[in-house]
Design a protein around this motif. Structure first.
Motif, short mmCIF file in Angstrom:
data_model
loop_
_atom_site.label_atom_id
_atom_site.label_comp_id
_atom_site.label_asym_id
_atom_site.label_seq_id
_atom_site.Cartn_x
_atom_site.Cartn_y
_atom_site.Cartn_z
N ILE A 234 0.79 -1.22 -0.03
CA ILE A 234 -0.04 0.07 -0.19
C ILE A 234 0.94 1.38 0.03
N ALA A 235 0.79 1.75 -1.03
CA ALA A 235 1.87 3.16 -1.16
C ALA A 235 1.07 4.53 -1.18
N PHE A 236 1.75 5.54 -0.64
CA PHE A 236 1.18 6.85 -1.02
C PHE A 236 1.77 7.75 -1.72
N CYS A 237 2.89 7.45 -2.55
CA CYS A 237 3.36 8.27 -3.57
C CYS A 237 3.21 7.65 -4.97
N PRO A 238 2.82 8.72 -5.73
CA PRO A 238 2.61 8.04 -7.34
C PRO A 238 3.89 7.64 -7.95
N LEU A 239 5.14 8.10 -7.69
CA LEU A 239 6.44 7.73 -8.28
C LEU A 239 6.67 6.49 -7.72
N CYS A 240 6.57 6.20 -6.33
CA CYS A 240 6.90 5.00 -5.81
C CYS A 240 6.08 4.00 -6.41
N GLN A 241 4.82 4.17 -6.52
CA GLN A 241 3.80 3.12 -6.84
C GLN A 241 4.30 2.65 -8.07
N VAL A 242 4.37 3.56 -9.09
CA VAL A 242 5.11 3.07 -10.56
C VAL A 242 6.39 2.44 -10.45
N ASN A 243 7.25 2.88 -9.75
CA ASN A 243 8.76 2.45 -9.48
C ASN A 243 8.50 0.96 -8.97
N LEU A 244 7.74 0.50 -8.09
CA LEU A 244 7.54 -0.37 -7.33
C LEU A 244 6.87 -1.73 -8.06
N GLU A 245 6.19 -1.35 -9.11
CA GLU A 245 5.45 -2.45 -10.05
C GLU A 245 6.28 -2.68 -11.23
N LEU A 246 7.00 -1.34 -11.74
CA LEU A 246 7.77 -1.58 -12.92
C LEU A 246 8.98 -2.15 -12.89
N ARG A 247 9.82 -1.88 -11.60
CA ARG A 247 11.19 -2.08 -11.54
C ARG A 247 11.24 -3.71 -10.80
N GLY A 248 12.54 -4.13 -10.51
CA GLY A 248 12.98 -5.42 -10.06
C GLY A 248 12.84 -6.53 -11.06
N LYS A 249 13.71 -7.51 -10.83
CA LYS A 249 13.95 -8.84 -11.67
C LYS A 249 13.84 -9.99 -11.05
N GLU A 250 14.40 -10.16 -9.90
CA GLU A 250 14.59 -11.33 -9.34
C GLU A 250 13.48 -11.87 -8.29
N VAL A 251 12.63 -11.02 -7.79
CA VAL A 251 11.82 -11.35 -6.87
C VAL A 251 10.17 -11.11 -7.48
N GLU A 252 9.23 -12.05 -7.26
CA GLU A 252 7.94 -11.90 -7.92
C GLU A 252 7.30 -10.61 -7.28
N PRO A 253 6.78 -9.63 -8.66
CA PRO A 253 6.09 -8.50 -7.89
C PRO A 253 4.78 -8.80 -7.41
N LEU A 254 4.41 -7.60 -6.51
CA LEU A 254 3.23 -7.73 -5.80
C LEU A 254 2.43 -6.45 -6.52
N PRO A 255 1.15 -6.58 -6.43
CA PRO A 255 0.30 -5.45 -6.55
C PRO A 255 0.67 -4.30 -5.62
N VAL A 256 0.44 -3.15 -6.12
CA VAL A 256 0.98 -2.03 -5.20
C VAL A 256 -0.35 -0.87 -5.43
N PHE A 257 -1.20 -1.01 -4.31
CA PHE A 257 -2.31 -0.18 -4.16
C PHE A 257 -2.07 1.22 -3.57
N TYR A 258 -2.92 2.33 -4.23
CA TYR A 258 -3.09 3.35 -3.27
C TYR A 258 -3.90 3.32 -2.17
N ILE A 259 -3.87 3.90 -1.06
CA ILE A 259 -4.92 3.81 -0.05
C ILE A 259 -6.24 4.09 -0.55
#
Length: 293
Positions: A234-259
């Motif tokens: 659960i994120a509160f920043c639009p830049l973090c939300q995009v980054n946490l869903e878009l980036r990363g290679k090794e660990v399976e991604p998780l959905p990132v919701f705004y509150i």
């Protein structure tokens, strides 16, 4: 206008906000869900008129003075429009506007440059605030509005690094809001596992220039979220939300919701079905498996 309608309008709290570029583009659905959430709270929101980009993220790295003038123009506009409290949705924008606020009230030469560019100096009459400050009493409101309890969602709260760094600029103590926001999320029947990465940097400001480094930072956050037993973030920043869903290679991604999206789902606010369709990590399989759609 009838007296009943007049009384209803008088009860609305009016809030002026600075939209920022993300809310008008990559985080457009965040803005829509946020406004629906505010309406549910009985809050009337109005944007700063004629706002401009505040210079986040690259401008201050290239030319700090010009970045301050960019943000400073928004403060001047707020003064001219009679706005005392200007609420900011994005932590990056919050830091840039607070930096301009601090700098322009202590650096006369830079304030003179602002006057040369915009016609007058900034007089220091605007308080820059972050949107969680509006949510202090929200749990009471949302508890009554929940018609679709989000049982089965286990979301770790992720605030990112910018709100409290540098402290002399932001002056923002996230700890009281952590408790209130956790309570708010719990009212929606979302579990909030404890974890130690709620304020770790996700590297969004380096996403273009040092993408490999950012992949590692995001993977680390995802890994710790999964270890805590979370099935979403659960994120509160639009830049973090995009980054946490878009980036990363090794660990399976998780959905990132705004509150605000979760509040929309729990209260079945208009348009809530459309918000979840535009995530980079599709949350619909998770929500469907929990019978929440």
């Amino acid at each position: 206008m009838s007296s009943a309608k007049s009384a209803g309008k008088k009860r609305l709290r009016r809030v002026h906000y600075y939209p920022g570029c993300s809310l008008m583009s990559s985080a457009k659905d965040f803005g829509t869900s946020l406004f629906q959430m505010f309406r549910l709270m009985g809050t009337w929101v109005e944007p700063l008129e004629d706002w401009n980009c505040c210079g986040a993220s690259p401008a201050h790295s290239v030319n700090p003075d010009y970045a301050t003038l960019l943000a400073g123009r928004n403060l001047l506009l707020a003064e001219r429009q009679g706005i005392d409290d200007l609420y900011v949705v994005c932590p990056s924008c919050f830091v840039r506007l607070r930096t301009a606020e601090k700098t322009l009230t202590t650096d006369g030469s830079l304030n003179a440059k602002l006057a040369k560019a915009c016609g007058r100096e900034y007089e220091g009459g605007v308080r820059v605030k972050f949107t969680p400050e509006i949510l202090s009493d929200a749990p009471i409101v949302f508890e009554k509005a929940v018609t679709n309890p989000l049982e089965g969602l286990r979301g770790v709260l992720y605030f990112g690094c910018l709100l409290t760094r540098p402290e002399w600029i932001t002056g923002f103590d996230i700890r009281p809001y952590e408790r209130k926001l956790k309570r708010l999320v719990n009212v929606l029947d979302v579990e909030t596992p404890d974890w130690s990465f709620s304020k770790q940097c996700c590297g969004s400001h380096l996403a273009v220039t040092k993408s490999d480094m950012v992949d590692g930072m995001v993977d680390r956050i995802r890994d710790h979220a999964r270890r805590a037993g979370a099935n979403c973030i659960i994120a509160f920043c639009p830049l973090c939300q995009v980054n946490l869903e878009l980036r990363g290679k090794e660990v399976e991604p998780l959905p990132v919701f705004y509150i605000s999206e979760l509040i929309g789902l729990a209260a079945r606010l208009p348009g809530h079905e459309n918000w979840v369709k535009k995530h980079l990590v599709d949350p619909r399989p998770l929500l469907s498996s929990l019978d929440l759609l």
